[in-house]
Design an enzyme around this catalytic site. Structure first.
Site, mmCIF file in Angstrom:
data_model
loop_
_atom_site.group_PDB
_atom_site.id
_atom_site.type_symbol
_atom_site.label_atom_id
_atom_site.label_comp_id
_atom_site.label_asym_id
_atom_site.label_seq_id
_atom_site.Cartn_x
_atom_site.Cartn_y
_atom_site.Cartn_z
ATOM 1 N N ILE A 1 12.764 -0.237 -6.123
ATOM 2 C CA ILE A 1 12.537 0.783 -7.026
ATOM 3 C C ILE A 1 13.763 1.722 -6.886
ATOM 4 C CG2 ILE A 1 11.307 3.132 -7.496
ATOM 5 C CD1 ILE A 1 8.921 2.036 -5.785
ATOM 6 N N ASN B 1 16.014 -5.404 4.092
ATOM 7 C CA ASN B 1 15.185 -5.835 3.246
ATOM 8 C C ASN B 1 15.714 -5.982 1.851
ATOM 9 O OD1 ASN B 1 12.409 -7.024 2.461
ATOM 10 N ND2 ASN B 1 11.815 -4.850 2.314
ATOM 11 N N LYS C 1 4.585 8.611 5.253
ATOM 12 C CA LYS C 1 4.609 9.202 4.220
ATOM 13 C C LYS C 1 3.804 10.866 4.110
ATOM 14 C CE LYS C 1 6.780 6.152 1.915
ATOM 15 N NZ LYS C 1 8.187 6.260 1.817
ATOM 16 N N ASN D 1 0.554 2.293 -8.155
ATOM 17 C CA ASN D 1 1.084 0.961 -7.750
ATOM 18 C C ASN D 1 2.365 0.703 -8.712
ATOM 19 O OD1 ASN D 1 -1.607 1.372 -6.499
ATOM 20 N ND2 ASN D 1 -1.444 -0.683 -6.131
ATOM 21 N N SER E 1 3.609 8.415 -1.650
ATOM 22 C CA SER E 1 2.955 7.476 -2.153
ATOM 23 C C SER E 1 1.401 8.087 -2.216
ATOM 24 C CB SER E 1 2.663 6.312 -1.034
ATOM 25 O OG SER E 1 1.629 5.496 -1.404
ATOM 26 N N ARG F 1 -6.814 0.138 -9.570
ATOM 27 C CA ARG F 1 -5.343 0.885 -9.169
ATOM 28 C C ARG F 1 -4.904 1.314 -10.463
ATOM 29 N NH1 ARG F 1 -7.788 0.057 -5.220
ATOM 30 N NH2 ARG F 1 -6.876 -0.706 -3.213
ATOM 31 N N TYR G 1 2.299 3.217 8.337
ATOM 32 C CA TYR G 1 3.079 3.499 7.020
ATOM 33 C C TYR G 1 2.607 4.479 6.050
ATOM 34 C CZ TYR G 1 4.330 2.834 2.274
ATOM 35 O OH TYR G 1 4.625 3.330 1.049
ATOM 36 N N LEU H 1 20.524 4.176 8.441
ATOM 37 C CA LEU H 1 20.515 5.440 8.700
ATOM 38 C C LEU H 1 20.125 6.076 9.988
ATOM 39 C CD1 LEU H 1 18.611 6.279 5.185
ATOM 40 C CD2 LEU H 1 21.207 6.894 5.710
HETATM 41 C C1 UD1 Z 1 -0.528 -0.990 -1.030
HETATM 42 C C2 UD1 Z 1 -0.610 -0.610 0.182
HETATM 43 C C3 UD1 Z 1 -0.003 0.956 0.027
HETATM 44 C C4 UD1 Z 1 1.284 1.031 -0.535
HETATM 45 C C5 UD1 Z 1 1.045 0.112 -2.007
HETATM 46 C C6 UD1 Z 1 2.767 -0.132 -2.320
HETATM 47 C C7 UD1 Z 1 -2.508 -1.236 1.560
HETATM 48 C C8 UD1 Z 1 -3.731 -1.107 2.117
HETATM 49 N N1 UD1 Z 1 -1.860 -0.258 1.010
HETATM 50 O O1 UD1 Z 1 -1.574 -0.510 -1.995
HETATM 51 O O2 UD1 Z 1 0.073 1.743 1.048
HETATM 52 O O3 UD1 Z 1 1.837 2.471 -0.995
HETATM 53 O O4 UD1 Z 1 0.811 -1.104 -1.671
HETATM 54 O O5 UD1 Z 1 2.578 -0.949 -3.591
HETATM 55 O O6 UD1 Z 1 -2.022 -2.306 1.772
HETATM 56 N N2 UD1 Z 1 -5.401 -7.689 -4.043
HETATM 57 C C9 UD1 Z 1 -6.078 -8.877 -4.183
HETATM 58 N N3 UD1 Z 1 -5.462 -10.092 -3.859
HETATM 59 C C10 UD1 Z 1 -4.082 -9.788 -3.149
HETATM 60 C C11 UD1 Z 1 -3.520 -8.825 -2.981
HETATM 61 C C12 UD1 Z 1 -4.021 -7.535 -3.603
HETATM 62 O O7 UD1 Z 1 -7.206 -8.824 -4.548
HETATM 63 O O8 UD1 Z 1 -3.649 -11.051 -2.709
HETATM 64 C C13 UD1 Z 1 -6.114 -6.409 -4.413
HETATM 65 C C14 UD1 Z 1 -6.325 -5.402 -3.196
HETATM 66 O O9 UD1 Z 1 -7.464 -5.531 -2.880
HETATM 67 C C15 UD1 Z 1 -6.123 -4.149 -4.208
HETATM 68 C C16 UD1 Z 1 -5.178 -4.312 -5.537
HETATM 69 O O10 UD1 Z 1 -5.141 -5.877 -5.559
HETATM 70 O O11 UD1 Z 1 -7.437 -3.831 -4.872
HETATM 71 C C17 UD1 Z 1 -3.850 -3.788 -5.279
HETATM 72 O O12 UD1 Z 1 -3.350 -4.256 -3.958
HETATM 73 P P1 UD1 Z 1 -1.813 -3.921 -3.494
HETATM 74 O O13 UD1 Z 1 -0.740 -4.259 -4.539
HETATM 75 O O14 UD1 Z 1 -1.764 -4.530 -2.032
HETATM 76 O O15 UD1 Z 1 -1.722 -2.437 -3.654
HETATM 77 P P2 UD1 Z 1 -2.562 -1.282 -2.883
HETATM 78 O O16 UD1 Z 1 -3.607 -1.949 -1.731
HETATM 79 O O17 UD1 Z 1 -3.035 -0.406 -3.552
#
Ligand code: UD1
Length: 338
Positions: free
Chosen positions: A12, A35, A154, A180, A125, A232, A150, A59
C-alpha cells in the site's frame, strides 16, 4: 511539501507514494526492506518519472530515527505504513509484533510531538471491529477483543495515537481502517509481493491462476451467507492510496474538526469468496482450480464498510470495481512470473 512515508516500499505504501508524487508532494521513504525490495523504487520512478528519497532505516533503531528528523527538518506530514502484518506469525512471535508495530509507533510520535505542528496518518484495519453486530460497519461500531497479536497492535496503536493527541494539540492524526486491499497499479510497475505461500485470498487466487499453486482452498461454505462463503469488502489499492492523500491534505489544510479522527476505507460492497473466484474467472477467461475445505479458525463471517464518513468528510469514494481490481492483480501476477 516533504512527506515521510514509512514502509513506502511495501504494497500500500508504494501505491501511496505514487499518488503523493502525482499531487506534487516530495516523498521521503523510510523502509528497512525486511518485507520489500529496493527495486520498488524503480517501479515508482517508471510510473511518475520521479525517484523518491530513500533512507534504509529500521524504525526500532531510535537514534537513527532521531538523526533522520535532524537531517529532514521540514517534514510536513508522516504516513506510517511500516509494520509487520502476518496474522499467523504474530501468534507465534507476539513480542516481535509488539516491538515492531508498537515500539516504533511510540518513537515516531515522540519525534512528532516536538514539532510545532505535525500531521500523522496511521494504517489501521477493519480487524479492530472483529465480527461486528451490524452491516455495513460504521466507525462507531465497538472495537472487539483482538483475535491475534497483529490485530491487537492495530487496536493499541489507535489508542496510543488517540491518547497522545489528547495531550498534544499540535499533533493531528487520522487512523484509516482498511477493509481488504487488493490489486496492483494499472501500469504493472508495482503490486503485491507476498513472501512464501500467500495467506490472503487474492494473491492465492492469482498464483493458482499462473500455476504457482495447484489449488485454492476455500475455507468453509457453511457460513450463514447466501452462498455459504465468507463476505469481505475488497478495496482496490489505488483507491486506497488516493484516500491517504485526501486524509493528509485534510490535516495539512487544517480542515480536521478533531486532532484525532478515524475513517473506514472500503467500497461499501461485500463480496463472497465464490464471487471473488467468479471475478477472477471472468477477467482471466480461465477456470480456477479450487476446493471447499474446513473453515479457517478465527475467520469472521461478514465484514463490509459503511463509507459515508470518508465519502462526505474526505470527499473520497472508491472508483474501481472488483473486476477492474482483479484484472490489475492478474496482469501483475502474469508480469512478475514471466
Ligand atoms: C486478513 C487478516 C486481517 C488483515 C487482512 C489484511 C486473518 C484472520 N485476518 O483478513 O487481520 O488485516 O487479512 O488483508 O488472517 N480465504 C480462502 N482461502 C484462502 C485465503 C482466504 O477461502 O486461501 C478466504 C478467507 O476465509 C476469507 C477471505 O478469503 O473469508 C479473505 O481472506 P484474507 O484475504 O485472508 O483476508 P481476511 O481474513 O479478511
Amino acid at each position: 511539501m516533504k512527506i515521510l512515508v514509512t514502509g513506502g516500499l511495501g504494497f500500500i505504501g508504494s501505491h501511496t507514494v505514487v499518488e503523493l508524487q502525482k499531487k506534487g508532494f516530495e516523498v521521503v521513504i523510510i523502509d528497512d526492506c525486511s518485507n520489500a525490495s529496493e527495486n520498488v523504487l524503480k517501479g515508482i520512478t517508471a510510473i511518475t518519472g520521479i525517484t523518491p528519497h530513500f533512507e534504509k532505516i529500521d524504525l526500532k533503531e531510535r537514534e537513527k530515527v532521531q538523526s533522520f528528523f535532524k537531517k529532514y527538518k521540514d517534514i510536513a506530514g508522516v504516513i506510517h505504513f511500516a509494520a509487520s502484518k502476518a496474522v499467523g506469525e504474530s501468534v507465534e512471535k507476539p513480542l516481535l509484533y509488539y516491538e515492531n508495530n508498537i515500539g516504533t509507533l511510540v518513537y515516531l510520535l515522540k519525534e512528532l510531538s516536538h514539532q510545532q505542528r505535525s500531521c500523522f496518518i496511521f494504517s489501521s484495519s477493519c480487524t479492530v471491529y472483529g465480527q461486528a453486530d451490524n452491516m455495513p460497519i460504521t466507525e462507531d461500531a465497538p472495537v472487539k477483543p483482538a483475535e491475534s497479536p497483529y490485530g491487537n497492535t492495530k487496536q493499541i496503536g489507535e489508542e496510543i495515537i488517540r491518547d497522545t493527541c489528547r495531550v498534544t494539540p499540535n499533533l493531528n492524526a487520522i487512523a484509516l481502517r482498511y477493509f481488504n486491499p487488493m490489486g496492483a497499479h494499472p501500469s504493472t510497475e508495482i503490486g503485491e509481493l507476498p513472501i512464501g505461500v500467500p495467506q490472503n485470498l487474492v494473491p492465492f487466487i492469482t498464483q493458482t491462476g499462473v500455476g504457482l499453486r495447484e489449488q485454492l482452498s476455500v475455507f468453509g461454505d457453511d457460513y450463514p451467507t447466501e452462498d455459504g462463503t465468507c463476505i469481505r469488502d475488497y478495496i482496490y489499492v489505488v483507491d486506497l492510496a488516493i484516500a491517504h492523500v485526501k486524509a493528509l491534505q485534510r490535516l495539512l489544510k487544517g480542515e480536521n474538526t478533531d486532532n484525532y479522527e478515524v475513517f473506514n476505507l472500503g467500497t461499501g460492497k461485500g463480496s463472497s469468496v465464490l464471487e471473488v473466484i467468479e471475478s477472477f474467472e471472468r477477467v482471466s477467461g480461465q477456470k480456477l482450480n479450487y476446493k471447499i475445505v474446513d473453515r479457517r479458525p478465527g475467520d469472521i463471517v461478514k465484514a463490509y464498510a459503511d463509507t459515508t464518513r470518508a465519502n462526505e468528510v474526505l470527499g473520497w469514494k472508491s472508483q474501481y470495481t472488483l473486476d477492474q481490481a482483479m484484472k490489475s492483480a492478474w496482469d501483475w501476477e502474469r508480469k512478475i512470473r514471466n
